[in-house]
Design an enzyme around this catalytic site. Structure first.
Site, PDB file in Angstrom:
ATOM      1  N   GLN A   1       0.815  -1.209   0.000  1.00  0.00           N
ATOM      2  CA  GLN A   1       0.000   0.000   0.000  1.00  0.00           C
ATOM      3  C   GLN A   1       0.848   1.257   0.000  1.00  0.00           C
ATOM      4  O   GLN A   1       2.045   1.233   0.297  1.00  0.00           O
ATOM      5  CB  GLN A   1      -0.918   0.001   1.225  1.00  0.00           C
ATOM      6  CG  GLN A   1      -0.197  -0.131   2.562  1.00  0.00           C
ATOM      7  CD  GLN A   1      -1.168  -0.353   3.705  1.00  0.00           C
ATOM      8  OE1 GLN A   1      -1.453   0.554   4.468  1.00  0.00           O
ATOM      9  NE2 GLN A   1      -1.660  -1.585   3.828  1.00  0.00           N
TER      10      GLN A   1
ATOM     11  N   HIS B   1       0.195   5.785   0.839  1.00  0.00           N
ATOM     12  CA  HIS B   1      -0.705   6.791   1.374  1.00  0.00           C
ATOM     13  C   HIS B   1      -0.480   8.112   0.643  1.00  0.00           C
ATOM     14  O   HIS B   1       0.645   8.424   0.240  1.00  0.00           O
ATOM     15  CB  HIS B   1      -0.470   6.981   2.877  1.00  0.00           C
ATOM     16  CG  HIS B   1      -0.545   5.697   3.648  1.00  0.00           C
ATOM     17  ND1 HIS B   1      -1.643   4.878   3.610  1.00  0.00           N
ATOM     18  CD2 HIS B   1       0.355   5.090   4.464  1.00  0.00           C
ATOM     19  CE1 HIS B   1      -1.422   3.819   4.378  1.00  0.00           C
ATOM     20  NE2 HIS B   1      -0.223   3.921   4.896  1.00  0.00           N
TER      21      HIS B   1
ATOM     22  N   GLU C   1       3.130   7.684   8.775  1.00  0.00           N
ATOM     23  CA  GLU C   1       3.085   6.771   9.912  1.00  0.00           C
ATOM     24  C   GLU C   1       4.484   6.339  10.331  1.00  0.00           C
ATOM     25  O   GLU C   1       5.444   6.411   9.553  1.00  0.00           O
ATOM     26  CB  GLU C   1       2.219   5.548   9.603  1.00  0.00           C
ATOM     27  CG  GLU C   1       2.691   4.730   8.428  1.00  0.00           C
ATOM     28  CD  GLU C   1       1.662   3.690   8.002  1.00  0.00           C
ATOM     29  OE1 GLU C   1       0.449   4.006   7.964  1.00  0.00           O
ATOM     30  OE2 GLU C   1       2.078   2.550   7.694  1.00  0.00           O
TER      31      GLU C   1
ATOM     32  N   HIS D   1       4.786   0.176   0.736  1.00  0.00           N
ATOM     33  CA  HIS D   1       5.265  -0.576   1.899  1.00  0.00           C
ATOM     34  C   HIS D   1       4.272  -1.667   2.263  1.00  0.00           C
ATOM     35  O   HIS D   1       3.129  -1.668   1.818  1.00  0.00           O
ATOM     36  CB  HIS D   1       5.477   0.356   3.099  1.00  0.00           C
ATOM     37  CG  HIS D   1       4.228   1.041   3.568  1.00  0.00           C
ATOM     38  ND1 HIS D   1       3.737   2.188   2.960  1.00  0.00           N
ATOM     39  CD2 HIS D   1       3.344   0.751   4.566  1.00  0.00           C
ATOM     40  CE1 HIS D   1       2.638   2.575   3.569  1.00  0.00           C
ATOM     41  NE2 HIS D   1       2.369   1.704   4.548  1.00  0.00           N
TER      42      HIS D   1
ATOM     43  N   ARG E   1      -4.070   0.546  -2.346  1.00  0.00           N
ATOM     44  CA  ARG E   1      -3.434  -0.768  -2.321  1.00  0.00           C
ATOM     45  C   ARG E   1      -2.773  -1.096  -3.659  1.00  0.00           C
ATOM     46  O   ARG E   1      -3.270  -0.734  -4.714  1.00  0.00           O
ATOM     47  CB  ARG E   1      -4.461  -1.837  -1.945  1.00  0.00           C
ATOM     48  CG  ARG E   1      -4.947  -1.657  -0.515  1.00  0.00           C
ATOM     49  CD  ARG E   1      -6.058  -2.617  -0.119  1.00  0.00           C
ATOM     50  NE  ARG E   1      -6.402  -2.418   1.284  1.00  0.00           N
ATOM     51  CZ  ARG E   1      -7.255  -1.496   1.716  1.00  0.00           C
ATOM     52  NH1 ARG E   1      -7.853  -0.703   0.844  1.00  0.00           N
ATOM     53  NH2 ARG E   1      -7.501  -1.355   3.001  1.00  0.00           N
TER      54      ARG E   1
END
Length: 415
Positions: free
Chosen positions: A96, A98, A133, A265, A284
């Site tokens: 995936q 972001h 993240e 990642h 994804r």
């Protein structure tokens, strides 16, 4: 401050034992993948105020400045800008990426305008926020992070000696790096699954063979073993070949990895503390039965090789160990406490969530100077004892100290 009651998300890739062991509870036999701590509407934490149980978002919504502090509200609006999790992976998560802030706002606005329901399986953007993240390992932890250099990936694919992979290796050697990565990923994700299945299975057998070479102890062997394990969980999936474009990273306990926008990642195995901006936007790339929007994915992915940088905490004079990350919404730090009689004060300028991952930690409200204005001073100290997997929310302006014999992770706002 408030003790948090948190939700465990039962995703299929989750471990059946890791989170129960952390919490000291009996396994249910079902996967327990993520323990969420925060105010995200997907699984908000609950607290007790005035003898009444309520959700953390409701408490924050009733008094944003009182709970978050004026500075946090000015910067991020009347919401907790971060989400803390314990993540327990027993099988690989989906590949995936972001979006960055601009991509998230544009993508969310576009899908809203087109009337795509938030719970639609083909919806990409659940909110208008980006999702940087950071994952910090509590056990040995393995993941994929960022593109390997095309030349090194060509070497890796050629060593498998699989004819169906040769065209990809040739592209990786012949094109400029960004074009090569984009062309190969597009080709893999656009390929017919049935047509690719034989190539993937052949690659998986070769990866298992190379992964066991020389006792499976060298870096190359461990890399191939990781890809073989992925293929074992996703037989015939073209995403296995997409995964081979990425670096394999292994974290030891206490080490961390920061993942910014556009970096492909996947987490493969292990238990960790994860801190992110309060968003659920995921695009994804494979290893999933869920929707893969290839055109939108290609708009978001950053096609540049990167060398993953393992983060180790930087200790300050007060004993706080900080994991540095280039983001404003959150800041993760760790306290390893050994003396119950030596309390450490915590900065009170912003809201924070405190999570105990080992031992026992006492969180105590500190005395305030008489007449000091917080709007909440009752003249009484309060105290919470946190053990493994237990957490607390501390509102902005609430001065607390921590002490005991244990490990405490602290999530707060960086800005």
């Amino acid at each position: 401050m408030d003790l948090l009651t948190n939700t465990v998300r039962p995703y299929a890739w989750g471990s059946t034992t890791a989170i129960p062991e952390l919490l000291g509870t009996e396994p249910t036999g079902e996967p327990q993948a993520e323990l969420w701590m925060g105010a995200h509407p997907g699984a908000p934490s609950r607290i007790v105020r005035g003898g009444v149980e309520t959700s953390l978002p409701e408490v924050i919504g009733a008094d944003p400045e009182g709970e978050l502090g004026p500075q946090t509200v000015r910067a991020f609006g009347p919401r907790l800008p971060f989400l803390l999790k314990v993540l327990a992976a027993a099988a690989p998560l989906s590949l995936q990426v972001h979006p960055d802030p601009v991509q998230a706002r544009e993508g969310f606005a576009d899908e809203e305008e087109r009337g795509i329901p938030l719970d639609a399986p083909h919806r990409n953007y659940k909110d208008a926020n980006h999702k940087p993240e950071l994952i910090c390992a509590l056990t040995p932890f393995t993941g994929l992070c960022g593109f390997r250099s095309p030349g090194r990936t060509a070497d890796l694919l050629e060593a498998l000696e699989v004819g169906g992979l040769k065209p990809y290796a040739d592209i990786l050697r012949a094109r400029p790096e960004d074009e090569a990565l984009s062309e190969v990923l597009t080709a893999v994700l656009s390929a017919d699954r049935e047509a690719m299945a034989g190539t993937v299975e052949e690659a998986a057998r070769a990866a298992r063979r190379l992964g066991s070479a020389e006792g499976g102890d060298g870096p190359a062997a461990r890399t191939y073993a990781a890809y073989a394990d992925i293929a074992g969980h996703y037989p015939g999936d073209p995403g296995v070949v997409a995964a081979m474009l990425l670096n394999v990273v292994r974290l030891e306990p206490g080490e961390a990895l920061y993942l910014g926008a556009g970096v492909p990642h996947a987490y493969l195995s292990g238990l960790g503390v994860e801190l992110m901006a309060d968003s659920d936007n995921v695009l994804r790339c494979g290893l999933t039965p869920k929707h893969v929007d290839v055109p939108e994915l290609l708009r978001v992915v950053r096609f540049e090789p990167t060398e993953p940088r393992v983060l180790r905490p930087v200790a300050g004079p007060d004993g706080e160990e900080v994991y540095e990350a280039p983001v404003e919404e959150f800041r993760l730090s760790r306290h390893v406490l050994t003396r119950p009689d030596a309390p450490r004060p915590l900065d009170d300028r912003a809201p924070q969530i405190l999570l105990c991952t080992a031992g026992e930690v006492t969180v105590r409200t500190a005395d305030r100077t008489p007449g000091e204005d917080t709007g909440r001073d009752t003249g009484e100290n309060t105290e919470l004892t946190l053990t493994g997997g237990r957490s607390a929310f501390v509102r902005a302006g609430e001065r607390v100290t921590i002490s005991g014999g244990g490990t405490l992770f602290r999530a707060t706002v960086a800005r």
